[in-house]
Design a protein around this motif. Structure first.
Motif, short mmCIF file in Angstrom:
data_model
loop_
_atom_site.label_atom_id
_atom_site.label_comp_id
_atom_site.label_asym_id
_atom_site.label_seq_id
_atom_site.Cartn_x
_atom_site.Cartn_y
_atom_site.Cartn_z
N GLY A 1 0.80 -1.21 0.00
CA GLY A 1 0.00 0.00 0.00
C GLY A 1 0.83 1.27 0.00
N SER A 2 1.91 1.28 0.77
CA SER A 2 2.76 2.47 0.82
C SER A 2 3.44 2.72 -0.52
CB SER A 2 3.81 2.33 1.93
OG SER A 2 4.66 1.22 1.71
N ARG A 3 3.80 1.65 -1.20
CA ARG A 3 4.40 1.82 -2.54
C ARG A 3 3.35 2.29 -3.55
NH1 ARG A 3 7.37 -1.22 0.41
NH2 ARG A 3 9.58 -1.59 -0.02
N ALA A 4 2.13 1.82 -3.40
CA ALA A 4 1.07 2.27 -4.29
C ALA A 4 0.78 3.76 -4.09
CB ALA A 4 -0.20 1.46 -4.05
N VAL A 5 0.82 4.20 -2.84
CA VAL A 5 0.62 5.63 -2.56
C VAL A 5 1.64 6.47 -3.32
CG1 VAL A 5 0.90 7.39 -0.76
CG2 VAL A 5 -0.49 5.37 -0.31
#
Length: 320
Positions: A13-17
């Motif tokens: 999720g943090s990479r997608a952000v």
């Protein structure tokens, strides 16, 4: 577009952000623990704090949102919840809120499609949600990534202790994928038309090859023990009978992966343009991993010592 990222504090999720913000999308983060958002807070436009398993707490999280990207899934070694509470239940609740708010599309990050995994409870919970998503009336994309390189850290941990254990003859295979590539695929899906995307790394590795690379990254001679696969399968069968789902459900998936091939098609050309998978050299053979950002068959270290930051180098290393 305005995109809600659910599970924004997690590995994916943090990479997608970051990926979505870099592409110019406005990002709303759905998080349970706001403090964990700190590493990517500057990439986020606004935050909705809620436990996704609490449907009431999700109220309003999708208001004004065009697309939902859900990376919600049960992780860790212990939990009071089960995969049916999180991988199915939380995503179900989020989907209902997305429909209420008039969201146009829902992007769901599921798990690799491998025949031997389909009876695992975690996978069954994810497949159940996928069925609901397909029948929801919303445009959708489901991503099916293989294991992340970070999931291979257990091999490095064993190597640090001086001995690695593999099952069978050590020849079970996997083609792990870089989390940054899965994040890029999720961002592609926000505006793309594909409904299903399989995501695998370009290199097929045996478990023993991965273990040997772990020792090589540490500068140590490989010490590997091979155990019959049936021993782990038998232990897992006992675990299923002797413990509740909230206990064995967290272990069932990773233990099952150790006793069979888990392969996914190489990342789609529409996502990365990579060549098809190749099989790794026999254990102990093949080129040594190079500096971060270069291809290698196994680990790649950013510095002179493992502590400087080792990672698997079979896919390109990308910093975001």
């Amino acid at each position: 577009m305005r995109v809600l990222v659910a599970g924004a504090t997690g590995y994916l999720g943090s990479r997608a952000v970051r990926e979505l913000a870099t592409r110019g999308h406005r990002v709303r983060a759905l998080v349970r623990t706001p403090d964990k958002l700190a590493p990517v807070r500057s990439w986020v436009d606004d935050v909705h704090v809620a436990d996704a398993t609490d449907a009431a707490a999700l109220a309003g999280c999708c208001d004004g949102v065009d697309v939902v990207v859900s990376a919600i899934g049960l992780v860790g070694r212990r939990s009071r919840l089960t995969c049916w509470d999180v991988d199915y239940g939380a995503n179900h609740a989020l989907l209902q809120e997305a429909r209420r708010a008039g969201v146009a599309k829902f992007v769901y990050v599921s798990v690799v499609r491998a025949p031997g995994l389909e009876r695992v409870q975690l996978v069954r919970a994810k497949r159940k949600f996928e069925e609901e998503l397909r029948g929801s009336g919303l445009a959708y994309t489901v991503l099916y990534p293989n294991g992340f390189f970070s999931d291979m850290d257990e091999f490095l941990a064993m190597a640090r202790k001086g001995r690695a254990v593999v099952f069978g003859k050590g020849t079970f295979r996997i083609n792990p994928v870089d989390g940054a590539d899965v994040a890029a695929a999720a961002a592609d899906a926000v505006t793309g038309a594909a409904e299903e995307v399989d995501l695998g790394g370009p290199d097929v590795l045996t478990h023993e090859a991965i273990a040997r690379e772990a020792f090589r990254a540490l500068g140590r001679s490989a010490r590997i023990t091979r155990l019959p696969a049936w021993t782990l399968r038998a232990a897992l069968a006992v675990l299923r009978r002797a413990t509740p789902l909230r206990v064995h459900g967290l272990l069932e998936f990773p233990l099952t992966v150790l006793t069979q091939d888990v392969l996914a098609p190489a990342t789609s050309p529409t996502t990365s343009g990579r060549p098809p998978p190749r099989t790794a050299e026999p254990p102990g053979a093949g080129p040594a991993a190079g500096p971060a950002g270069q291809r290698g068959t196994g680990f790649s270290c950013r510095g002179r010592t493992p502590e400087a930051g080792c990672r698997y180098g079979v896919a390109r290393a990308r910093e975001r």
